[in-house]
Design a protein around this motif. Structure first.
Motif, PDB file in Angstrom:
ATOM      1  N   ASN A  55       3.549  -9.993 -12.902  1.00 43.52           N
ATOM      2  CA  ASN A  55       2.116 -10.022 -13.143  1.00 43.52           C
ATOM      3  C   ASN A  55       1.347  -9.812 -11.848  1.00 43.52           C
ATOM      4  N   GLY A  56       0.384  -8.898 -11.898  1.00 44.93           N
ATOM      5  CA  GLY A  56      -0.419  -8.615 -10.716  1.00 44.93           C
ATOM      6  C   GLY A  56      -1.482  -7.583 -11.025  1.00 44.93           C
ATOM      7  N   THR A  57      -1.998  -6.947  -9.975  1.00 44.98           N
ATOM      8  CA  THR A  57      -3.075  -5.978 -10.131  1.00 44.98           C
ATOM      9  C   THR A  57      -2.848  -4.795  -9.210  1.00 44.98           C
ATOM     10  N   LEU A  58      -3.025  -3.607  -9.764  1.00 40.17           N
ATOM     11  CA  LEU A  58      -3.039  -2.397  -8.947  1.00 40.17           C
ATOM     12  C   LEU A  58      -4.484  -1.937  -8.807  1.00 40.17           C
ATOM     13  N   TYR A  59      -4.909  -1.692  -7.573  1.00 36.92           N
ATOM     14  CA  TYR A  59      -6.207  -1.082  -7.316  1.00 36.92           C
ATOM     15  C   TYR A  59      -5.968   0.353  -6.840  1.00 36.92           C
ATOM     16  N   ILE A  60      -6.612   1.285  -7.498  1.00 36.12           N
ATOM     17  CA  ILE A  60      -6.566   2.686  -7.074  1.00 36.12           C
ATOM     18  C   ILE A  60      -7.786   2.923  -6.199  1.00 36.12           C
ATOM     19  N   GLU A  61      -7.551   3.348  -4.955  1.00 37.07           N
ATOM     20  CA  GLU A  61      -8.630   3.442  -3.979  1.00 37.07           C
ATOM     21  C   GLU A  61      -8.658   4.820  -3.330  1.00 37.07           C
ATOM     22  N   LYS A  62      -9.865   5.276  -2.999  1.00 39.00           N
ATOM     23  CA  LYS A  62     -10.013   6.527  -2.268  1.00 39.00           C
ATOM     24  C   LYS A  62     -10.619   6.238  -0.895  1.00 39.00           C
ATOM     25  N   TYR A  63     -10.336   7.136   0.028  1.00 39.24           N
ATOM     26  CA  TYR A  63     -10.836   6.950   1.392  1.00 39.24           C
ATOM     27  C   TYR A  63     -12.188   7.640   1.554  1.00 39.24           C
ATOM     28  N   GLU A  64     -13.185   6.871   1.977  1.00 41.33           N
ATOM     29  CA  GLU A  64     -14.513   7.404   2.277  1.00 41.33           C
ATOM     30  C   GLU A  64     -14.596   7.651   3.789  1.00 41.33           C
ATOM     31  N   ALA A  65     -14.453   8.929   4.160  1.00 40.70           N
ATOM     32  CA  ALA A  65     -14.424   9.257   5.591  1.00 40.70           C
ATOM     33  C   ALA A  65     -15.735   8.910   6.290  1.00 40.70           C
TER      34      ALA A  65
ATOM     35  N   ASP B  58     -15.567   5.302   6.793  1.00 40.01           N
ATOM     36  CA  ASP B  58     -14.257   4.862   7.285  1.00 40.01           C
ATOM     37  C   ASP B  58     -13.781   3.624   6.529  1.00 40.01           C
ATOM     38  N   THR B  59     -13.793   3.728   5.203  1.00 33.81           N
ATOM     39  CA  THR B  59     -13.393   2.588   4.382  1.00 33.81           C
ATOM     40  C   THR B  59     -12.741   3.079   3.095  1.00 33.81           C
ATOM     41  N   TRP B  60     -12.052   2.163   2.436  1.00 38.85           N
ATOM     42  CA  TRP B  60     -11.409   2.468   1.153  1.00 38.85           C
ATOM     43  C   TRP B  60     -12.248   1.889   0.026  1.00 38.85           C
ATOM     44  N   VAL B  61     -12.497   2.719  -1.000  1.00 33.74           N
ATOM     45  CA  VAL B  61     -13.363   2.340  -2.122  1.00 33.74           C
ATOM     46  C   VAL B  61     -12.537   2.315  -3.407  1.00 33.74           C
ATOM     47  N   LYS B  62     -12.674   1.222  -4.157  1.00 33.98           N
ATOM     48  CA  LYS B  62     -11.934   1.098  -5.416  1.00 33.98           C
ATOM     49  C   LYS B  62     -12.519   2.040  -6.467  1.00 33.98           C
TER      50      LYS B  62
ATOM     51  N   PHE C 257       0.831  -1.193   0.000  1.00 37.63           N
ATOM     52  CA  PHE C 257       0.000   0.000   0.000  1.00 37.63           C
ATOM     53  C   PHE C 257       0.877   1.259   0.000  1.00 37.63           C
ATOM     54  N   PHE C 258       0.456   2.248  -0.786  1.00 36.89           N
ATOM     55  CA  PHE C 258       1.126   3.547  -0.820  1.00 36.89           C
ATOM     56  C   PHE C 258       0.056   4.633  -0.719  1.00 36.89           C
ATOM     57  N   TYR C 259       0.280   5.607   0.176  1.00 41.80           N
ATOM     58  CA  TYR C 259      -0.744   6.604   0.489  1.00 41.80           C
ATOM     59  C   TYR C 259      -0.282   8.004   0.091  1.00 41.80           C
ATOM     60  N   ALA C 260      -1.272   8.862  -0.249  1.00 36.98           N
ATOM     61  CA  ALA C 260      -1.000  10.281  -0.508  1.00 36.98           C
ATOM     62  C   ALA C 260      -2.321  11.041  -0.472  1.00 36.98           C
ATOM     63  N   GLU C 261      -2.210  12.353  -0.293  1.00 36.10           N
ATOM     64  CA  GLU C 261      -3.386  13.225  -0.312  1.00 36.10           C
ATOM     65  C   GLU C 261      -3.185  14.332  -1.332  1.00 36.10           C
ATOM     66  N   ASN C 262      -4.315  14.858  -1.827  1.00 38.17           N
ATOM     67  CA  ASN C 262      -4.301  15.968  -2.793  1.00 38.17           C
ATOM     68  C   ASN C 262      -3.454  15.626  -4.020  1.00 38.17           C
ATOM     69  N   VAL C 263      -3.782  14.514  -4.650  1.00 38.65           N
ATOM     70  CA  VAL C 263      -3.002  14.070  -5.809  1.00 38.65           C
ATOM     71  C   VAL C 263      -3.911  13.866  -7.021  1.00 38.65           C
TER      72      VAL C 263
ATOM     73  N   PRO D 153      -8.207  11.324   0.228  1.00 41.88           N
ATOM     74  CA  PRO D 153      -6.956  10.568   0.311  1.00 41.88           C
ATOM     75  C   PRO D 153      -6.978   9.386  -0.654  1.00 41.88           C
ATOM     76  N   ILE D 154      -5.812   9.087  -1.222  1.00 39.78           N
ATOM     77  CA  ILE D 154      -5.702   8.022  -2.221  1.00 39.78           C
ATOM     78  C   ILE D 154      -4.658   7.010  -1.759  1.00 39.78           C
ATOM     79  N   ARG D 155      -4.921   5.748  -2.078  1.00 37.95           N
ATOM     80  CA  ARG D 155      -3.877   4.753  -1.870  1.00 37.95           C
ATOM     81  C   ARG D 155      -3.780   3.854  -3.107  1.00 37.95           C
ATOM     82  N   LEU D 156      -2.564   3.455  -3.396  1.00 42.11           N
ATOM     83  CA  LEU D 156      -2.294   2.483  -4.449  1.00 42.11           C
ATOM     84  C   LEU D 156      -2.120   1.131  -3.771  1.00 42.11           C
ATOM     85  N   HIS D 157      -2.968   0.208  -4.149  1.00 42.96           N
ATOM     86  CA  HIS D 157      -3.043  -1.103  -3.496  1.00 42.96           C
ATOM     87  C   HIS D 157      -2.570  -2.159  -4.498  1.00 42.96           C
TER      88      HIS D 157
END
Length: 304
Positions: free
Chosen positions: A88-98, A101-105, A72-78, A134-138
Motif C-alpha cells: 500500500n502506498g502512493t505513486l505521484y507522476i511529476e513533470k519538471y518545470e524548467a 526548477d521544480t517538479w510539479v505533480k 524516484f525514477f526518471y525519463a524524458e520523451n515518454v 522530463p517525467i519522474r515517478l515518485h
C-alpha cells in the motif's frame, strides 16, 4: 488416400461393402489419424517478431526494490508508464518545470493490495494531453512496500491503456493460442530468422507450448511446431467423399487396419486385436526406417 478410399478399405477388412454407422467410422478415423500422425509429425512454423519496447528509465532493473524511503525514477520523451507493486502506498507522476526548477505533480495512483505484485499501467498526460517535459515517478507513502519492473515508454501501440506492454525479463508467447493447428513443439523449437541456426539456449519453454524469449534477445524467430492433421468431417456421404486425407501416403497405408481395429473392437474383438497387432508391426517398421534415414551430425577431427 481419400476419405472414400479409407472408408471402402475399412469396410473390405470387415468383409463388407459398407459400414453400419458413419459417425462411428469418422470417430475411429480421426482417432487413428492422430495416432498415425505421431509416427512422423508434419511440422509447421510460426514467426515471432520479438521486439520488446525500449524502457526509457535509466538504470531500470527487474528485481524488486523496497520502499523504505521515497523512490524516484526518471525519463524524458515518454508517453506511458508500467510497474508492479506489492503493498500500500502512493505513486505521484511529476513533470519538471524548467522555469521554476521544480517538479510539479500531474497525476496520482493509489497502490493497494498485499497479496502479491499487481501490475499498474497508464498514459502520462496533463489535462488530456501528453507532456513535453522530463517525467519522474515518485513512490511515497507511510507503509513499507515493494516495487519492481518500473518502465516508461516513448512510443505507444494503441490508444488503449491495456496495450501498454509489461516490462519483464521474459515475454511469453503461447504458440497453441497463436497457431490454431498447434499440436506440440518440435525439438529444438526455434530457428533464427536466417532459417539455418537452431537455438538451443537463451530461452525457456513452459508447459510444452509457451516460448519465453528474454527482453534483450530482439529479432525474428521462427518457432517450429508439430501441427495437427486436418480432421475428417462427416459430409453425409462418407463413402463418396473425395477429400484427401492430411497425411503422407506411406502413413495413410496404416490407417485402414488401425481404423478397422477401432470399428470392430466391440463386435468382433478377435478381429480388432489382429488388426491392431498388424498395425503395430507395420508402424515399428516405418519408425525404424525413419530412424535409419535421420542424418547424424559429423564432427571434424578438431571437434566442430
Amino acid at each position: 488416400m481419400t476419405v472414400s478410399q479409407l472408408y471402402n478399405s475399412v469396410a473390405q477388412l470387415g468383409f463388407e461393402d459398407s459400414l453400419e454407422e458413419d459417425d462411428r467410422f469418422i470417430f475411429a478415423a480421426n482417432r487413428a489419424l492422430l495416432q498415425v500422425n505421431a509416427i512422423r509429425p508434419v511440422t509447421s512454423a510460426y514467426v515471432i517478431n520479438h521486439k520488446p519496447m525500449v524502457n526509457k528509465v535509466s538504470d531500470a532493473i527487474f528485481d524488486p526494490l523496497e520502499k523504505t524511503d521515497e523512490l524516484f525514477f526518471y525519463a524524458e520523451n515518454v508517453k506511458s508508464y508500467y510497474f508492479e507493486a506489492d503493498g500500500n502506498g502512493t505513486l505521484y507522476i511529476e513533470k519538471y518545470e524548467a522555469s521554476a526548477d521544480t517538479w510539479v505533480k500531474i497525476g496520482m495512483v493509489e497502490l493497494t493490495g498485499t497479496q502479491g505484485f499487481t501490475a499498474y499501467r497508464g498514459f502520462i498526460k496533463q489535462d488530456g494531453a501528453f507532456v513535453n517535459a522530463p517525467i519522474r515517478l515518485h513512490f511515497d507513502g507511510e507503509y513499507l512496500y515493494s516495487v519492481r519492473c518500473v518502465a516508461m515508454y516513448e512510443y505507444l501501440y494503441s490508444a488503449n491503456e491495456a496495450d501498454i506492454p509489461a516490462y519483464e525479463p521474459f515475454t511469453r508467447y503461447d504458440i497453441s493460442a497463436l497457431a490454431p493447428d498447434f499440436l506440440t513443439l518440435a525439438s529444438p523449437p526455434i530457428v533464427e530468422a536466417d532459417g539455418i541456426t537452431h537455438l538451443n539456449q537463451g530461452y525457456n519453454v513452459e508447459n510444452g507450448r509457451i516460448i519465453l524469449l528474454p527482453y534483450d534477445m530482439k529479432g525474428l524467430f521462427k518457432v517450429i511446431y508439430n501441427r495437427k492433421p486436418k480432421s475428417i468431417e462427416n459430409t453425409g456421404e462418407v463413402s463418396e467423399d473425395s477429400t484427401v486425407i492430411d497425411l503422407d501416403e506411406d502413413l495413410c497405408a496404416l490407417l485402414p487396419i488401425l481404423v478397422a481395429s477401432y470399428v470392430w473392437m466391440d463386435d468382433e474383438p478377435e478381429k480388432a486385436q489382429y488388426y491392431l497387432m498388424l498395425y503395430r508391426e507395420r508402424a515399428i517398421d516405418i519408425e525404424r526406417r525413419i530412424y535409419n534415414a535421420t542424418p547424424v551430425p559429423i564432427k571434424s577431427s578438431n571437434g566442430w
